[in-house]
Scaffold this motif. Structure first.
Motif, short mmCIF file in Angstrom:
data_model
loop_
_atom_site.label_atom_id
_atom_site.label_comp_id
_atom_site.label_asym_id
_atom_site.label_seq_id
_atom_site.Cartn_x
_atom_site.Cartn_y
_atom_site.Cartn_z
N GLU A 197 0.85 -1.19 0.00
CA GLU A 197 0.00 0.00 0.00
C GLU A 197 0.89 1.24 0.00
OE1 GLU A 197 -3.69 1.87 -0.17
OE2 GLU A 197 -3.48 -0.30 0.13
N HIS A 251 -1.72 -0.50 -8.91
CA HIS A 251 -3.18 -0.38 -9.08
C HIS A 251 -3.64 0.91 -8.42
CE1 HIS A 251 -7.42 -1.76 -7.67
NE2 HIS A 251 -7.48 -1.02 -8.77
N TYR A 289 -6.76 2.99 -7.31
CA TYR A 289 -8.13 2.63 -7.00
C TYR A 289 -8.77 3.68 -6.11
CZ TYR A 289 -6.79 1.37 -2.22
OH TYR A 289 -6.36 1.42 -0.93
N ASN A 327 -8.08 -5.60 -6.48
CA ASN A 327 -7.19 -5.72 -5.33
C ASN A 327 -7.05 -7.18 -4.90
OD1 ASN A 327 -6.29 -3.09 -4.85
ND2 ASN A 327 -8.11 -2.55 -3.68
N ARG A 355 -0.53 -0.77 -4.64
CA ARG A 355 -1.80 -0.10 -4.87
C ARG A 355 -1.78 1.24 -4.13
NH1 ARG A 355 -5.66 -4.08 -1.18
NH2 ARG A 355 -5.03 -3.27 0.85
#
Length: 236
Positions: free
Chosen positions: A107, A130, A132, A143, A160
């Protein structure tokens, strides 16, 4: 004048097949539980692991292995051997510079972390990011897919970040999410806006994997046994 013990320690480490045997015996000796191993067993292991002087080596080579030595080698613990092999493979992997390995999806908290992972990651590492936002259709499913792929592709760094945390939220409005970006050595290899339009309404990790493979963006998969495979085999 140096003692014989110091002279033996100063001798160079063996190489080749004999060196491998020596390293294994030394590893075994260091791994032994000092409280559970008898003094005689430890002393014999020590003698077998220590380099020999030339005259001592010739003397040992001129006689047959004793029954005690044979039984000791025969009884060497299989679990310790597997640990030794794993250590050797890890060291070989690092020497060949295959790049680092990762565990799970990372993260990214802000735009700076986003730039760091792109610019500062190892040159051989493929980075999949990613972008999002909570509540946007397809983001949660993607995810989950990346979590599965991270376990199968440990040399790929899956990350992400929320669009609102990138510092460029205006570029990543809800209608272009989920977005997936692929980098290597700081270079953008793939830029997939609203990636769900390329997938079925309901998609899984294998679908995302197949999509990335269409563009040649994933390395060869490592077919490593799952941790529970051995346990399941025992049950059968």
């Amino acid at each position: 004048m140096s003692s014989p013990a110091l002279e033996e320690e100063d001798l160079p480490t063996h190489t080749g097949p004999k060196g491998v045997i020596h390293d294994w015996r030394k590893f075994k000796l260091e791994s032994e539980d000092h409280e559970t191993v008898t003094p005689n067993r430890r002393e014999l292991l020590r003698q077998m692991s220590n380099p020999q002087k030339p005259e001592e080596s010739r003397e040992r080579a001129s006689r047959k292995m004793s029954t005690q030595e044979y039984e000791l080698i025969k009884e060497e613990d299989e679990k310790c051997l597997r640990k030794y092999r794993k250590q050797c493979m890890q060291e070989m992997h690092e020497r060949l510079s295959f790049g680092p390995r990762f565990d799970g999806v990372y993260e990214l908290e802000n735009g700076e972390a986003f730039l760091d992972v792109i610019e500062k990651e190892h040159r051989l590492t493929l980075v999949v990011v990613h972008i999002y936002e909570d509540g946007v259709e397809g983001c949660e499913a993607l995810n989950n897919c990346l979590t599965c792929l991270a376990a199968e592709y440990p040399t790929v760094k899956f990350c992400r970040i929320k669009a609102s945390c990138t510092g460029a939220g205006d570029r990543f409005s809800d209608n272009v999410l989920p977005t997936m970006l692929v980098y290597k050595a700081g270079e953008l290899l793939g830029n997939f806006l609203r990636i769900t339009q390329h997938l079925n309404e309901e998609f899984f990790a294998v679908d995302v994997e197949a999509f990335l493979n269409e563009y040649g963006l994933l390395p060869e998969k490592e077919f490593a046994a799952c941790p529970n495979d051995e346990q399941e085999a025992d049950v059968e």
